[in-house]
Scaffold this motif. Structure first.
Motif, PDB file in Angstrom:
ATOM      1  N   PRO A 237       0.522  10.546  -1.656  1.00  0.00           N
ATOM      2  CA  PRO A 237       1.105   9.840  -2.806  1.00  0.00           C
ATOM      3  C   PRO A 237       1.769   8.522  -2.420  1.00  0.00           C
ATOM      4  N   GLU A 238       2.262   8.449  -1.175  1.00  0.00           N
ATOM      5  CA  GLU A 238       2.962   7.241  -0.722  1.00  0.00           C
ATOM      6  C   GLU A 238       2.078   5.999  -0.806  1.00  0.00           C
ATOM      7  N   SER A 239       0.771   6.154  -0.509  1.00  0.00           N
ATOM      8  CA  SER A 239      -0.113   4.984  -0.508  1.00  0.00           C
ATOM      9  C   SER A 239      -0.437   4.512  -1.923  1.00  0.00           C
ATOM     10  N   GLY A 240      -0.416   5.442  -2.887  1.00  0.00           N
ATOM     11  CA  GLY A 240      -0.750   5.093  -4.256  1.00  0.00           C
ATOM     12  C   GLY A 240      -2.223   4.790  -4.478  1.00  0.00           C
ATOM     13  N   TRP A 241      -3.071   5.195  -3.524  1.00  0.00           N
ATOM     14  CA  TRP A 241      -4.499   4.858  -3.599  1.00  0.00           C
ATOM     15  C   TRP A 241      -5.313   6.103  -3.934  1.00  0.00           C
ATOM     16  N   ASP A 242      -6.287   5.940  -4.814  1.00  0.00           N
ATOM     17  CA  ASP A 242      -7.197   7.022  -5.175  1.00  0.00           C
ATOM     18  C   ASP A 242      -8.531   6.779  -4.481  1.00  0.00           C
ATOM     19  N   LYS A 243      -8.890   7.680  -3.578  1.00  0.00           N
ATOM     20  CA  LYS A 243     -10.119   7.514  -2.800  1.00  0.00           C
ATOM     21  C   LYS A 243     -11.354   7.403  -3.689  1.00  0.00           C
ATOM     22  N   ALA A 244     -11.310   8.036  -4.856  1.00  0.00           N
ATOM     23  CA  ALA A 244     -12.465   8.042  -5.754  1.00  0.00           C
ATOM     24  C   ALA A 244     -12.498   6.839  -6.693  1.00  0.00           C
ATOM     25  N   SER A 245     -11.532   5.943  -6.556  1.00  0.00           N
ATOM     26  CA  SER A 245     -11.404   4.843  -7.520  1.00  0.00           C
ATOM     27  C   SER A 245     -12.413   3.731  -7.302  1.00  0.00           C
ATOM     28  N   GLY A 246     -12.942   3.632  -6.074  1.00  0.00           N
ATOM     29  CA  GLY A 246     -13.850   2.528  -5.766  1.00  0.00           C
ATOM     30  C   GLY A 246     -13.138   1.227  -5.471  1.00  0.00           C
ATOM     31  N   THR A 247     -11.797   1.244  -5.446  1.00  0.00           N
ATOM     32  CA  THR A 247     -11.020   0.043  -5.143  1.00  0.00           C
ATOM     33  C   THR A 247     -10.677  -0.003  -3.659  1.00  0.00           C
ATOM     34  N   GLU A 248     -10.381  -1.203  -3.164  1.00  0.00           N
ATOM     35  CA  GLU A 248     -10.001  -1.368  -1.760  1.00  0.00           C
ATOM     36  C   GLU A 248      -8.690  -0.642  -1.479  1.00  0.00           C
ATOM     37  N   PRO A 249      -8.563  -0.017  -0.301  1.00  0.00           N
ATOM     38  CA  PRO A 249      -7.300   0.631   0.051  1.00  0.00           C
ATOM     39  C   PRO A 249      -6.184  -0.401   0.223  1.00  0.00           C
ATOM     40  N   PRO A 250      -4.943   0.031   0.092  1.00  0.00           N
ATOM     41  CA  PRO A 250      -3.811  -0.891   0.305  1.00  0.00           C
ATOM     42  C   PRO A 250      -3.644  -1.220   1.784  1.00  0.00           C
ATOM     43  N   ALA A 251      -2.856  -2.247   2.057  1.00  0.00           N
ATOM     44  CA  ALA A 251      -2.528  -2.599   3.437  1.00  0.00           C
ATOM     45  C   ALA A 251      -1.710  -1.488   4.081  1.00  0.00           C
ATOM     46  N   LEU A 252      -1.916  -1.301   5.369  1.00  0.00           N
ATOM     47  CA  LEU A 252      -1.165  -0.276   6.088  1.00  0.00           C
ATOM     48  C   LEU A 252       0.252  -0.762   6.362  1.00  0.00           C
ATOM     49  N   PRO A 253       1.261   0.064   6.101  1.00  0.00           N
ATOM     50  CA  PRO A 253       2.637  -0.324   6.433  1.00  0.00           C
ATOM     51  C   PRO A 253       2.817  -0.452   7.949  1.00  0.00           C
ATOM     52  N   ALA A 254       3.808  -1.227   8.345  1.00  0.00           N
ATOM     53  CA  ALA A 254       4.074  -1.457   9.766  1.00  0.00           C
ATOM     54  C   ALA A 254       4.302  -0.146  10.515  1.00  0.00           C
ATOM     55  N   GLU A 255       4.983   0.813   9.876  1.00  0.00           N
ATOM     56  CA  GLU A 255       5.258   2.091  10.539  1.00  0.00           C
ATOM     57  C   GLU A 255       3.966   2.861  10.815  1.00  0.00           C
ATOM     58  N   VAL A 256       3.018   2.838   9.872  1.00  0.00           N
ATOM     59  CA  VAL A 256       1.745   3.538  10.065  1.00  0.00           C
ATOM     60  C   VAL A 256       0.953   2.858  11.180  1.00  0.00           C
ATOM     61  N   VAL A 257       0.967   1.524  11.215  1.00  0.00           N
ATOM     62  CA  VAL A 257       0.283   0.783  12.283  1.00  0.00           C
ATOM     63  C   VAL A 257       0.876   1.149  13.637  1.00  0.00           C
ATOM     64  N   ASP A 258       2.205   1.154  13.729  1.00  0.00           N
ATOM     65  CA  ASP A 258       2.874   1.454  15.002  1.00  0.00           C
ATOM     66  C   ASP A 258       2.613   2.876  15.452  1.00  0.00           C
ATOM     67  N   GLN A 259       2.714   3.844  14.520  1.00  0.00           N
ATOM     68  CA  GLN A 259       2.486   5.242  14.886  1.00  0.00           C
ATOM     69  C   GLN A 259       1.033   5.484  15.298  1.00  0.00           C
ATOM     70  N   THR A 260       0.097   4.804  14.652  1.00  0.00           N
ATOM     71  CA  THR A 260      -1.316   4.941  15.022  1.00  0.00           C
ATOM     72  C   THR A 260      -1.544   4.401  16.425  1.00  0.00           C
ATOM     73  N   ARG A 261      -0.984   3.229  16.712  1.00  0.00           N
ATOM     74  CA  ARG A 261      -1.110   2.655  18.068  1.00  0.00           C
ATOM     75  C   ARG A 261      -0.553   3.617  19.111  1.00  0.00           C
ATOM     76  N   ARG A 262       0.596   4.211  18.822  1.00  0.00           N
ATOM     77  CA  ARG A 262       1.204   5.149  19.770  1.00  0.00           C
ATOM     78  C   ARG A 262       0.285   6.352  20.036  1.00  0.00           C
ATOM     79  N   ARG A 263      -0.386   6.839  19.003  1.00  0.00           N
ATOM     80  CA  ARG A 263      -1.294   7.978  19.173  1.00  0.00           C
ATOM     81  C   ARG A 263      -2.502   7.594  20.038  1.00  0.00           C
ATOM     82  N   TYR A 264      -3.069   6.425  19.802  1.00  0.00           N
ATOM     83  CA  TYR A 264      -4.191   5.959  20.624  1.00  0.00           C
ATOM     84  C   TYR A 264      -3.751   5.824  22.093  1.00  0.00           C
ATOM     85  N   LEU A 265      -2.581   5.247  22.298  1.00  0.00           N
ATOM     86  CA  LEU A 265      -2.075   5.073  23.664  1.00  0.00           C
ATOM     87  C   LEU A 265      -1.858   6.415  24.349  1.00  0.00           C
TER      88      LEU A 265
END
Length: 278
Positions: A237-265
């Motif tokens: 719900p936080e993203s507010g995006w509906d996967k079935a909508s056919g619209t582009e996803p929203p930009a990723l928040p800085a926290e999601v970007v940082d946490q994703t980088r940490r997981r890859y590392l």
């Protein structure tokens, strides 16, 4: 160099020597969309992890590497005539395979025992191929029999054997480092001598599901080291995006970007035993 192709993550160039320069960007994709912003250092992490895995798997299948590229995001490799099948191996049930199992009791035509849950370990790893769809379209699961129709029985058997053996060896190495490889996708193609060869990337957080072994509990979604973290945010719900909508996803928040980088590392450093330097 001549630019040949840009995919969701990688850019491909033809060198003067007739080799390919493959450059992994920091782009990240999910649900067939390229997301913004990218994940810092992701391209270098994927490339260096793949190079490490190519060495570990050298006795299982030959690979396309000629030499490392001019920076940590790139490799020089042999051109391959790619097989038009996505080669997937699953050792655990989750994701699209779980949805198919719940509907039919099978995954890509492979019958599985009743009563399996999200995260259940399968009795044996299975080959669950899919179509190789153009960018922007969805890969679709296909049966082994359909692979035979596409590439012939001899090639189909080789694809299955290489995929399962790659998964088994990779999963055993990773488990020793405390990581479960739930499933993985590999890319295979023929080299100039007609030998099936491993290309693109292998056993990275983009091509595999990595779970911390100490936290594995069937019957729920598993914590992960891969981009499942991004998928989960997009469908929350936080993203507010509906996967079935056919619209582009929203930009990723800085926290999601940082946490994703940490997981890859963490995946890179746990598997290789080396600290990552950009």
């Amino acid at each position: 160099m001549k630019h040949l192709h840009s995919g969701k993550v990688r850019d491909l160039y033809l060198t003067d020597e007739g080799h390919l320069l493959m450059v992994a960007s920091d782009r990240i994709s999910a649900f067939d969309y390229i997301l913004e912003p990218g994940i810092p250092d992701k391209g270098a992490i994927l490339t260096q992890l793949s190079l490490w895995w190519f060495d570990q798997l050298a006795d299982v299948v030959p690979n396309h590497i000629v030499q490392p590229g001019p920076d940590k995001r790139s490799v020089v490799c042999k051109p391959l005539k790619m097989v038009e099948v996505e080669c997937v191996a699953r050792g655990y049930l989750t994701g699209g395979g779980l949805a198919e199992y719940r509907a039919t009791g099978t995954v890509s035509g492979v019958e599985l025992p009743p009563g399996l849950e999200d995260g259940s370990r399968l009795p044996e790893p299975i080959f669950t191929p899919s179509t190789k769809a153009p960018m922007g379209e969805h890969d679709e699961p296909i049966s082994y029999e359909q692979v035979v129709e596409l590439v012939g029985s001899e090639t189909a058997e080789k694809l299955k054997e290489i995929t399962i053996n790659t998964y088994k060896k990779g999963a055993a190495i990773a488990l020793d480092k405390g990581i479960i490889v739930a499933d993985t996708k590999i890319e295979l193609g023929w080299d100039s001598n007609g030998v099936l060869t491993l290309g693109d990337e292998v056993l990275t957080p983009d091509s595999s599901r990595f779970w911390p072994a100490s936290e594995w509990r069937p019957g729920r979604a598993q914590p992960s080291f891969d981009k499942q973290f991004v998928r989960d945010w997009l469908t929350s719900p936080e993203s507010g995006w509906d996967k079935a909508s056919g619209t582009e996803p929203p930009a990723l928040p800085a926290e999601v970007v940082d946490q994703t980088r940490r997981r890859y590392l963490e995946a890179y450093e746990r598997l290789t035993g080396h600290s990552f330097t950009a």
